[in-house]
Each structure stands twice: as structure tokens, then as C-alpha cells.
Design a protein around this motif. Structure first.
Motif, mmCIF file in Angstrom:
data_model
loop_
_atom_site.group_PDB
_atom_site.id
_atom_site.type_symbol
_atom_site.label_atom_id
_atom_site.label_comp_id
_atom_site.label_asym_id
_atom_site.label_seq_id
_atom_site.Cartn_x
_atom_site.Cartn_y
_atom_site.Cartn_z
ATOM 1 N N ASP A 280 33.593 56.565 -27.125
ATOM 2 C CA ASP A 280 34.360 55.601 -26.316
ATOM 3 C C ASP A 280 33.912 55.550 -24.866
ATOM 4 O OD1 ASP A 280 35.752 55.472 -28.679
ATOM 5 O OD2 ASP A 280 37.451 56.667 -27.985
ATOM 6 N N SER A 281 32.616 55.482 -24.642
ATOM 7 C CA SER A 281 32.168 55.602 -23.259
ATOM 8 C C SER A 281 31.415 54.375 -22.723
ATOM 9 C CB SER A 281 31.298 56.844 -23.100
ATOM 10 O OG SER A 281 30.368 56.933 -24.133
ATOM 11 N N TRP A 282 31.121 53.389 -23.556
ATOM 12 C CA TRP A 282 30.350 52.229 -23.090
ATOM 13 C C TRP A 282 31.110 50.935 -23.382
ATOM 14 C CZ3 TRP A 282 26.123 53.086 -20.158
ATOM 15 C CH2 TRP A 282 25.613 54.385 -20.178
ATOM 16 N N ASP A 283 31.041 50.009 -22.440
ATOM 17 C CA ASP A 283 31.670 48.698 -22.667
ATOM 18 C C ASP A 283 30.767 47.800 -23.492
ATOM 19 O OD1 ASP A 283 34.140 48.758 -20.855
ATOM 20 O OD2 ASP A 283 32.539 49.515 -19.560
ATOM 21 N N CYS A 284 29.472 48.036 -23.365
ATOM 22 C CA CYS A 284 28.521 47.157 -24.065
ATOM 23 C C CYS A 284 27.260 47.951 -24.391
ATOM 24 C CB CYS A 284 28.192 45.974 -23.149
ATOM 25 S SG CYS A 284 26.932 44.875 -23.795
ATOM 26 N N VAL A 285 26.794 47.783 -25.614
ATOM 27 C CA VAL A 285 25.484 48.324 -25.992
ATOM 28 C C VAL A 285 24.622 47.113 -26.333
ATOM 29 C CG1 VAL A 285 24.201 49.738 -27.640
ATOM 30 C CG2 VAL A 285 26.459 50.494 -26.862
#
Ligand SMILES: C[S@@+](CC[C@H](N)C(=O)[O-])C[C@H]1O[C@@H](n2cnc3c(N)ncnc32)[C@H](O)[C@@H]1O
Length: 418
Positions: A280-285
Motif C-alpha cells: 500500500d505504498s504507491w498511488d500509481c505504478v
């Protein structure tokens, strides 16, 4: 400066001349891993230094072939020897740039040193495989950092960038707090462009070839179009004019140091699957020409699911040219897009955007008589907010073999190819 940190083992795989076998089948101790990586680091540097010897052999061979012709035929081909001399000069020039790229790169990472090159004497000359990677790296400068590459970047990177701007518009978000990850970042242009727009952006890359080159362009090039490479001299077939083979490409087309001082841009070295484990650490990959580099694309899918924040998005553009296909001793699961799509949906992602036919090129030589077009898929898949609990259960239960089912209703159009 773009800080480059090394967070996990860097690529030592995929070389058919090397005894490396897929990690899941052969476990190395941390010491052995470190030794392998160190050897690989120096082998790649060796490849950069060996370039001229390797390509000049090809030039010499072409010259020998010419001289083996009858006098009558030689007289018909007055341009061949001058062209080979020209190619030879271009090779010398490329070698100078390659030397500059690896100069001082033992200090490239903020947090890792690779020691002296003592082991190198014992190593055989670089393999054809490594020399091919080096030639591809040279072409990557065209794609990422030249004016000639602009059209290609517009087809590959712009759809991703536009989607990020649409999903996270700067008038609704503090974009400097939005975390965007670009795995398999190559020479870093896509990640750099996203950071230029104000998003916090990190590129991840595991090939030393790419890492040396991106470090050079991002941290040591400033003046626009101050350097040149001859990317096409290795192509002896499909040239309409001899001069097409020896034409130069200038770079960088933009000052890589010109990011706004407030921008948050970094590159991290290491295997995507090993580096990115924080849930749960990135808004977008954002993946561009990346997912087919996996031994098992479902591992990528799983990691992306895990590291995305609930509500976060995965944007993908690329083909499925599986990198490990036909490689001895390498696991390679070659899925169709249909199969991947179905897994994405079963995993719980919501496919919000999907285009199945985006025509792009990859490091294209636009004057070649042979040109490849990739008919790429593009999609935006969202990890739904309400599925957070599934990700956590997955975390706790590695024995669980089946992925979570989507709780939310299926969207119109899912379950079929559009
Ligand atoms: C086909 S290139 C695409 C590069 C860039 N995204 C572009 O569009 O130009 C794929 C990149 O992914 C990198 N790569 C492959 N496996 C990786 C992994 N497990 N972790 C990080 N990078 C990886 C390769 O080294 C290569 O630079």
C-alpha cells in the motif's frame, strides 16, 4: 542530480554464456549473491570497454569480404571501402562515449561500492549476448534522450502521462505527494517526465547496462545536444543509403538537470520483485514495455497489487515479447493478453481503461528497410479501495494459492476482449 540507490541484487540473469539459473531454482548465499553481482558489474564494464574491438572485427570482416571479390566487382563498388572507414571512425567515437559512461561508475550508487576490478583478468571476453545488450543500450539513447526519439516517446510515454494527469489532476491533488513508480525504467525518460510535472516519481531498473547509461545522462549531461552517438552503425542490412548507417544522433534533447528544484525524482537499482515489498505504498505504478520482462508475469501482477495503495492505479502500455522465451535454464511463462487480462480481473483489479491496439515502435531506425511495429495493449487497472483487506490476508497467508475475487460488480465489457 538524480540519486541512484541500489536496493537489491542487480541483474545477473539471462546470459546464456553464464551459469546463472533462475533464482527460484538455485538459492545462493548472500555472499555468493554479492560475489556474482560484483563479477557481473565488472563484466558489464568490460563489455563497455570491449565495444570497439568487437565492432571493429565486424568492420574488418566486411572489408575482407569486399577484398575477396573479383577486381571487376570491386571496381563496381567504389563506395564500400570509404564507407567502412567512416563506420570505423564512428565506432571509435561511440567507444569514447561508452568510456565516458563507465568512467567512475564504481561510485555511482549512493549506498554501494563494487571494489576493484581484480577478478576481471580471469574473465573471458564479453559474450555476444552482452555486446548485443550494449548495442541496444546505445539505441535506447535515441528513444529516451534525442529529438529523433520524440515521435516514439509520444506514442509510448504520452498516453501514460496523460492518463496520470487525468486521474490525478494538479488542480485537485497536491501532486508532489502522489507517488508514481516506473519499474523497468530504462534510461529514465518516462520517470523523469512524470517528475517534471510535479509528481513524486521513482524509476526502478536492474540492468547495469541501463543503469550506467541512465546515470550518465541524468547526472553528467547538461548541455542540450552536446553529445553524439552513431546508433545504427551495427546494422549492415536493410540500409537504403550507406550514409543512413553512419548518421549520428545528438543527445540529450533536453537538459536532464532542468527539473524544478522542488521535484522529487529518484532511480532505484534492483529487481522490481525484490525491491518493492512495502504494501500500500504507491498511488500509481506505470509500466511501459515492461511486463513481458518477467519470468512469470503473475509475479509482477501480484507485486503491483500489493504495493499499490487501495484506490491506486496500474497503467500499462506494451507488447508481450517475453524476454526469457527460448532461454535455456530460465523459467518463462508466456501468457496471452487474454490470459493476463483475466488474471488481472480475477485478482480484483477494475479495468477502467483498455485499448487493445496502440501501434508503437521501440528504438526504431526510421530509415531502415525493416521496421517493426508493436500492436500494444494499454490499460488502466485500479486496485479498489474496498479490497484492502484481501491484500492483507494475502500477506498473512502465503499458502493461499488462489488470488482474491473482486467483491465489486464486474464492469460492463469485462470478461471479453473489446
Ligand atoms: C523493454 S525495456 C523498457 C524500458 C523502458 N520502460 C522503455 O519503455 O523504454 C525493459 C526494461 O526493464 C528492465 N527490467 C527487466 N526486468 C526487470 C526487473 N525484474 N526489475 C527491474 N527492471 C527490470 C530491463 O533491464 C529493461 O531496461
Amino acid at each position: 542530480m538524480a540519486e541512484i540507490t541500489r536496493e537489491a541484487a542487480v541483474d545477473t540473469e539471462g546470459d546464456p554464456d553464464q551459469p546463472h539459473v533462475h533464482k527460484e531454482r538455485v538459492k545462493y548465499s548472500p555472499e555468493e549473491e554479492a560475489k556474482l553481482e560484483r563479477q557481473h558489474f565488472w563484466r558489464v564494464i568490460d563489455a563497455f570497454r570491449y565495444y570497439k574491438v568487437h565492432v571493429q572485427e565486424q568492420v574488418k570482416r566486411a572489408e575482407c569480404q569486399y577484398r575477396s571479390l573479383t577486381q571487376r566487382h570491386q571496381l563496381l563498388l567504389t563506395g564500400v571501402l570509404p564507407n567502412l572507414t567512416h563506420i570505423s571512425q564512428c565506432v571509435d567515437h561511440n567507444q569514447d562515449v561508452l568510456h565516458a559512461i563507465v568512467h567512475n561508475c564504481i561510485h555511482m550508487f549512493e549506498n554501494m561500492e563494487y571494489g576493484e576490478e581484480d577478478d576481471l583478468k580471469k574473465q573471458p571476453p564479453p559474450s555476444t549476448f552482452d555486446m548485443d545488450k550494449l548495442k541496444s543500450t546505445i539505441k535506447q539513447f535515441v528513444r529516451d534522450w534525442s529529438e529523433v526519439g520524440q515521435a516514439e516517446r509520444d506514442t509510448c510515454y504520452l498516453p501514460i502521462i496523460r492518463e496520470i494527469q487525468r486521474l490525478f489532476p494538479s488542480d485537485q491533488y497536491d501532486v508532489s505527494k502522489l507517488r508514481v513508480l516506473v519499474p523497468g525504467a530504462g534510461l529514465g525518460r518516462l520517470a523523469w517526465e512524470i517528475a517534471r510535472l510535479g509528481y513524486m516519481c521513482q524509476g526502478n531498473e536492474w540492468s547495469f547496462f541501463m543503469l550506467f547509461a541512465s546515470n550518465f545522462v541524468l547526472n553528467r549531461c547538461e548541455q542540450v545536444n552536446s553529445l553524439i552517438l552513431y546508433p545504427w552503425i551495427h546494422q549492415f542490412s536493410n540500409n537504403k543509403k550507406s550514409s543512413d548507417q553512419t548518421r549520428s544522433v545528438s543527445f540529450p534533447d533536453i537538459d536532464p538537470q532542468s527539473l524544478p528544484t522542488t521535484s522529487d525524482f529518484s532511480m532505484v537499482a534492483g529487481d522490481f520483485l525484490e525491491v518493492y515489498t512495502e504494501p500500500d505504498s504507491w498511488d500509481c505504478v506505470a509500466t511501459c514495455f515492461f511486463i513481458d520482462t518477467a519470468h512469470n508475469v503473475l509475479d509482477y501482477l501480484e507485486t503491483i497489487w500489493k504495493i499499490l495503495k487501495p484506490g491506486g492505479v496500474w497503467i500499462n502500455l506494451g507488447p508481450l515479447l517475453y524476454h526469457f522465451e527460448n532461454m535455456a535454464n530460465e523459467l518463462s511463462i508466456e501468457l496471452s493478453y487474454e490470459e493476463i487480462r483475466s488474471a488481472i480481473i480475477k485478482y480484483g483489479f477494475h479495468l477502467e481503461v483498455e485499448r487493445e491496439s496502440m501501434q508503437t515502435t521501440y528504438t526504431e531506425n526510421d530509415r531502415s528497410m525493416l521496421r517493426y511495429v508493436y500492436d500494444c495493449v494499454f490499460f488502466v487497472a485500479r486496485k479498489p479501495t474496498e479490497l484492502q483487506q484481501y491484500a492483507e490476508e494475502e500477506e498473512d497467508d502465503h499458502a493461499c494459492s488462489s488470488p482474491p475475487c473482486a467483491k465489486s460488480p464486474r464492469r460492463e465489457g469485462e470478461g471479453r476482449l473489446t
